[in-house]
Design a protein around this motif. Sequence first.
Motif, PDB file in Angstrom:
ATOM      1  N   ARG A  48       0.829  -1.217   0.000  1.00 20.57           N
ATOM      2  CA  ARG A  48       0.000   0.000   0.000  1.00 20.57           C
ATOM      3  C   ARG A  48       0.860   1.262   0.000  1.00 20.57           C
ATOM      4  O   ARG A  48       0.358   2.374   0.193  1.00 20.57           O
ATOM      5  N   GLY A  49       2.190   1.074  -0.116  1.00 21.28           N
ATOM      6  CA  GLY A  49       3.068   2.235  -0.278  1.00 21.28           C
ATOM      7  C   GLY A  49       3.897   2.596   0.931  1.00 21.28           C
ATOM      8  O   GLY A  49       4.651   3.566   0.902  1.00 21.28           O
ATOM      9  N   GLU A  50       3.759   1.832   2.022  1.00 18.25           N
ATOM     10  CA  GLU A  50       4.578   2.138   3.192  1.00 18.25           C
ATOM     11  C   GLU A  50       6.029   1.709   2.943  1.00 18.25           C
ATOM     12  O   GLU A  50       6.292   0.834   2.117  1.00 18.25           O
ATOM     13  N   ILE A  51       6.940   2.317   3.677  1.00 20.77           N
ATOM     14  CA  ILE A  51       8.384   2.092   3.464  1.00 20.77           C
ATOM     15  C   ILE A  51       8.989   1.567   4.774  1.00 20.77           C
ATOM     16  O   ILE A  51       8.700   2.120   5.843  1.00 20.77           O
ATOM     17  N   PRO A  52       9.822   0.515   4.728  1.00 28.75           N
ATOM     18  CA  PRO A  52      10.455   0.034   5.970  1.00 28.75           C
ATOM     19  C   PRO A  52      11.424   1.082   6.514  1.00 28.75           C
ATOM     20  O   PRO A  52      12.178   1.683   5.742  1.00 28.75           O
ATOM     21  N   TRP A  75      10.699  -9.818  17.847  1.00 33.39           N
ATOM     22  CA  TRP A  75      11.274  -8.869  16.886  1.00 33.39           C
ATOM     23  C   TRP A  75      10.191  -8.505  15.862  1.00 33.39           C
ATOM     24  O   TRP A  75       9.464  -9.397  15.409  1.00 33.39           O
ATOM     25  N   GLY A  76      10.077  -7.219  15.571  1.00 36.63           N
ATOM     26  CA  GLY A  76       9.065  -6.805  14.595  1.00 36.63           C
ATOM     27  C   GLY A  76       9.583  -5.694  13.701  1.00 36.63           C
ATOM     28  O   GLY A  76      10.715  -5.231  13.864  1.00 36.63           O
ATOM     29  N   ARG A  77       8.754  -5.277  12.753  1.00 34.30           N
ATOM     30  CA  ARG A  77       9.192  -4.327  11.720  1.00 34.30           C
ATOM     31  C   ARG A  77       8.442  -3.009  11.827  1.00 34.30           C
ATOM     32  O   ARG A  77       7.247  -2.986  12.106  1.00 34.30           O
ATOM     33  N   LEU A  78       9.156  -1.910  11.554  1.00 33.83           N
ATOM     34  CA  LEU A  78       8.578  -0.566  11.607  1.00 33.83           C
ATOM     35  C   LEU A  78       8.501   0.011  10.201  1.00 33.83           C
ATOM     36  O   LEU A  78       9.412  -0.197   9.394  1.00 33.83           O
ATOM     37  N   THR A  79       7.430   0.744   9.921  1.00 31.28           N
ATOM     38  CA  THR A  79       7.333   1.432   8.630  1.00 31.28           C
ATOM     39  C   THR A  79       7.180   2.937   8.847  1.00 31.28           C
ATOM     40  O   THR A  79       6.852   3.386   9.953  1.00 31.28           O
ATOM     41  N   ASN A  80       7.394   3.679   7.769  1.00 31.28           N
ATOM     42  CA  ASN A  80       7.327   5.149   7.858  1.00 31.28           C
ATOM     43  C   ASN A  80       5.954   5.635   8.291  1.00 31.28           C
ATOM     44  O   ASN A  80       5.830   6.662   8.945  1.00 31.28           O
ATOM     45  N   GLN A  81       4.921   4.855   7.986  1.00 35.93           N
ATOM     46  CA  GLN A  81       3.570   5.322   8.327  1.00 35.93           C
ATOM     47  C   GLN A  81       3.321   5.298   9.835  1.00 35.93           C
ATOM     48  O   GLN A  81       2.439   5.959  10.340  1.00 35.93           O
ATOM     49  N   MET A  82       4.151   4.535  10.560  1.00 35.35           N
ATOM     50  CA  MET A  82       3.986   4.436  12.012  1.00 35.35           C
ATOM     51  C   MET A  82       4.624   5.622  12.743  1.00 35.35           C
ATOM     52  O   MET A  82       4.377   5.822  13.918  1.00 35.35           O
ATOM     53  N   GLU A  83       5.474   6.364  12.041  1.00 37.99           N
ATOM     54  CA  GLU A  83       6.230   7.418  12.735  1.00 37.99           C
ATOM     55  C   GLU A  83       5.422   8.700  12.879  1.00 37.99           C
ATOM     56  O   GLU A  83       4.828   9.197  11.919  1.00 37.99           O
ATOM     57  N   SER A 219      18.568   3.250   9.572  1.00 33.35           N
ATOM     58  CA  SER A 219      17.480   2.463  10.171  1.00 33.35           C
ATOM     59  C   SER A 219      17.363   2.759  11.660  1.00 33.35           C
ATOM     60  O   SER A 219      18.351   3.027  12.343  1.00 33.35           O
ATOM     61  N   ILE A 220      16.134   2.633  12.134  1.00 30.65           N
ATOM     62  CA  ILE A 220      15.825   2.850  13.552  1.00 30.65           C
ATOM     63  C   ILE A 220      15.648   1.490  14.223  1.00 30.65           C
ATOM     64  O   ILE A 220      15.050   0.584  13.634  1.00 30.65           O
ATOM     65  N   VAL A 221      16.164   1.369  15.438  1.00 27.11           N
ATOM     66  CA  VAL A 221      15.924   0.149  16.229  1.00 27.11           C
ATOM     67  C   VAL A 221      15.354   0.573  17.583  1.00 27.11           C
ATOM     68  O   VAL A 221      15.986   1.334  18.315  1.00 27.11           O
ATOM     69  N   LEU A 222      14.166   0.105  17.896  1.00 24.72           N
ATOM     70  CA  LEU A 222      13.583   0.325  19.224  1.00 24.72           C
ATOM     71  C   LEU A 222      13.986  -0.853  20.112  1.00 24.72           C
ATOM     72  O   LEU A 222      13.761  -2.010  19.747  1.00 24.72           O
TER      73      LEU A 222
END
Length: 255
Positions: A48-52, A75-83, A219-222
């Motif tokens: 849908r166009g989100e970016i890791p 462990w999970g993945r973050l996308t730009n739409q979550m920021e 890349s960001i790591v939480l």
Amino acid sequence: MSPEEIARILDTAAYQKKAISQLNLQDTFSLKNAYEIQRKVVERRLDRGEIPVGVKMGFTSDAKRAQMGVGDVIWGRLTNQMEIKASGTLNLDGFIHPRVEPEIAFQINQKLDHPIHVEDVRDFVSGIALALEIIDSRYENFKFSLEDVVADNCSSAAFVIGDWESKDLLIEEEELELWIDNQLIHKGASSAIMGNPFQSLVDAIRLSLDNGVVLEKGSIVLAGAVTPAVYLKADQKVECTSRFLGSVDLYTQSR
Ligand code: OOG
Ligand code: MG
């Protein structure tokens, strides 16, 4: 049910903001299957166009493991739409039953295609920041097994990162405080994260590689919450503070 079918159900629950029953009550899928489902859930978002933009660790502190009754790191993945930008607004209507937790975030200074030892990992960091993670399990009442939560991309929903600070700060000795409407709700030491937050970063890199993800520069790591997570309500100011890293905040609203 196929991994595709489970991924579709989880993604639809997130998209429509409607909780579903726990899926893995009868051990229908393994942890390995759960990571495959997670990949498919996130691929649907990327379609849908989100970016890791990075990855997150979960259940890295005793406080979180005790709250959720789950015993292993995830462990999970973050996308730009979550920021969400710092001091920004979180619209609660976009979520099912969001909770917030105080975290430490790392930013990676180069592409990482091999595991790193904990003694060396600081060299691969460009900055460290405070973060607020918003988690929103797609399961009713936040009730899940380890496999369920991994398949659900570890409840990932949104996050806010504060100013990036020097990687040389003594973050091993930080105490993170979670404030809501200027009231101290929880505090926890950074050492609660696997004894040392850098250990969580090492594991995030290893788990990324295990899952076929090469972390790119930037890349960001939480690193995982240091306290139990707290349900959010509308019209709150939510803030995480610490001695060396400063503070990060966000504001909640509802329709
Ligand atoms: C899973 C996410 C856990 C953390 O920091 O431990 C997590 C959940 O609690 O729903 O993000
Ligand atoms: Mg978290």
